[in-house]
Motif scaffolding. Sequence first.
Motif, PDB file in Angstrom:
ATOM      1  N   GLU A  27       0.925  -1.120   0.062  1.00 45.60           N
ATOM      2  CA  GLU A  27      -0.076   0.104  -0.140  1.00 45.60           C
ATOM      3  C   GLU A  27       0.857   1.214  -0.127  1.00 45.60           C
ATOM      4  O   GLU A  27       0.606   2.317  -0.560  1.00 45.60           O
ATOM      5  CB  GLU A  27      -0.849   0.178   1.074  1.00 45.60           C
ATOM      6  N   GLY A  36      -5.212   5.028  -6.864  1.00 41.03           N
ATOM      7  CA  GLY A  36      -6.622   4.477  -7.303  1.00 41.03           C
ATOM      8  C   GLY A  36      -7.620   4.545  -6.018  1.00 41.03           C
ATOM      9  O   GLY A  36      -6.920   4.501  -4.831  1.00 41.03           O
ATOM     10  N   THR A  37      -8.682   4.394  -6.185  1.00 40.44           N
ATOM     11  CA  THR A  37      -9.592   4.094  -4.906  1.00 40.44           C
ATOM     12  C   THR A  37      -9.521   2.555  -4.458  1.00 40.44           C
ATOM     13  O   THR A  37      -9.918   1.940  -5.296  1.00 40.44           O
ATOM     14  CB  THR A  37     -11.168   4.490  -5.190  1.00 40.44           C
ATOM     15  N   ILE A  39     -10.586  -0.850  -3.241  1.00 38.83           N
ATOM     16  CA  ILE A  39     -11.870  -1.675  -2.978  1.00 38.83           C
ATOM     17  C   ILE A  39     -11.283  -3.002  -2.398  1.00 38.83           C
ATOM     18  O   ILE A  39     -10.694  -3.884  -3.031  1.00 38.83           O
ATOM     19  CB  ILE A  39     -12.861  -1.732  -3.984  1.00 38.83           C
ATOM     20  N   ASP A 169      -6.343  13.611 -10.217  1.00 42.98           N
ATOM     21  CA  ASP A 169      -5.704  13.943  -8.829  1.00 42.98           C
ATOM     22  C   ASP A 169      -4.122  13.675  -8.898  1.00 42.98           C
ATOM     23  O   ASP A 169      -3.575  14.000  -7.747  1.00 42.98           O
ATOM     24  CB  ASP A 169      -6.561  12.835  -8.001  1.00 42.98           C
ATOM     25  N   SER A 227      -7.777  10.168 -12.509  1.00 43.13           N
ATOM     26  CA  SER A 227      -8.793  10.470 -11.625  1.00 43.13           C
ATOM     27  C   SER A 227      -9.244   9.304 -10.587  1.00 43.13           C
ATOM     28  O   SER A 227      -9.597   8.386 -10.994  1.00 43.13           O
ATOM     29  CB  SER A 227     -10.034  10.830 -12.637  1.00 43.13           C
ATOM     30  N   LYS A 228      -8.746   9.852  -9.559  1.00 41.45           N
ATOM     31  CA  LYS A 228      -8.831   8.867  -8.383  1.00 41.45           C
ATOM     32  C   LYS A 228     -10.116   8.196  -8.097  1.00 41.45           C
ATOM     33  O   LYS A 228     -10.384   6.865  -8.121  1.00 41.45           O
ATOM     34  CB  LYS A 228      -8.472   9.446  -6.839  1.00 41.45           C
ATOM     35  N   ALA A 229     -11.145   8.691  -8.157  1.00 39.06           N
ATOM     36  CA  ALA A 229     -12.484   8.300  -8.226  1.00 39.06           C
ATOM     37  C   ALA A 229     -12.917   7.447  -9.348  1.00 39.06           C
ATOM     38  O   ALA A 229     -13.834   6.663  -9.075  1.00 39.06           O
ATOM     39  CB  ALA A 229     -13.600   9.409  -8.063  1.00 39.06           C
ATOM     40  N   ASP A 230     -12.430   7.543 -10.462  1.00 39.57           N
ATOM     41  CA  ASP A 230     -12.566   6.885 -11.525  1.00 39.57           C
ATOM     42  C   ASP A 230     -11.743   5.624 -11.944  1.00 39.57           C
ATOM     43  O   ASP A 230     -11.642   5.057 -13.055  1.00 39.57           O
ATOM     44  CB  ASP A 230     -12.595   7.644 -12.630  1.00 39.57           C
ATOM     45  N   LEU A 232     -10.582   2.149  -9.785  1.00 38.59           N
ATOM     46  CA  LEU A 232     -10.657   1.362  -8.602  1.00 38.59           C
ATOM     47  C   LEU A 232      -9.663   0.059  -8.741  1.00 38.59           C
ATOM     48  O   LEU A 232      -9.441  -0.536  -9.593  1.00 38.59           O
ATOM     49  CB  LEU A 232     -12.055   0.645  -8.703  1.00 38.59           C
ATOM     50  N   THR A 233      -9.112   0.138  -7.610  1.00 39.73           N
ATOM     51  CA  THR A 233      -7.897  -0.979  -7.347  1.00 39.73           C
ATOM     52  C   THR A 233      -8.475  -1.837  -6.409  1.00 39.73           C
ATOM     53  O   THR A 233      -8.756  -1.669  -5.263  1.00 39.73           O
ATOM     54  CB  THR A 233      -6.789  -0.324  -6.883  1.00 39.73           C
TER      55      THR A 233
END
Length: 280
Positions: A27, A36-37, A39, A169, A227-230, A232-233
């Motif tokens: 991490e 990324g965001t 999940i 971002d 774009s972090k919100a777009d 997903l990791t």
Amino acid sequence: MSIYTSTTGTGGLLPPEFGALVERPVEAMSVALQAGTVIKTSANSYHVPVLTGDVTVGAVAEGAEITPADAAFTEITVSPAKFAGLSIVSREMAEDSSPSVGDNIGKSIARSIAKGVDSALFNTLASPNPAGLSALAGISAVEAPLTYANLDPFAEALSLVESNGGNVDYWVMDAAEALDLAQLKDASGSNRSLLNSDLTAEGRRSLLGRPILVTPQVPAGVVYGISKADMLTVVRDDTRLEVDKSVYFTSDRVAIKGTMRVAFAFPTPAAHVRVTHAAA
């Protein structure tokens, strides 16, 4: 290669808390998990709903019935791929429980996993690697000139992302590209950098107000705006660092294996941008 107490010059390996020795360093080191965001899932496949059409909304008179309408959805399904590392140590090393050596083994495996995950994100790799930004259809794209004269290509990239509902971002690039940009000056004959270099913020560099992340996993001459919100990791919640004393029983060695399952999902591909430097 095997590791023995005599080759390391110190004793000790592995406290009981194994999984954290892999996941936490990954991490910290992986751009994919930073940009990324993240999940977490316990499923073999993760389903991401993607909104393709909004609910119809209009002005309504007082007391009038509101006409119902449905939003339109599609779905992205990703299956986290297994990234794994294996180390072999002597039993003497394994049973002498110095936490510092355990940390080093865990971090070494984690470092390799982080490199593998980031390489999959920024390069087109064969299966079973997960598909990343390099293979992403519909990503926004900008061609930069042979030599940077200003930051206009990145202003264009930012505009493309924003017009598709995203927000850059992070800019991600290799060290050579970061150096090219850092050497741009704000005027002819000036020594001041054109980049917004805020040395009070832990020395972090920024480009048009967005942080720069540097990794050798990005191909030369390419810059990604994420774009972090777009992005997903997706990480399976079964990250492990396992020790097996039986597999090398006849040589009195111990196998140490680290595994982590990761995949990527991009609900809005055009919310990310690839800037290709013509020198590449």
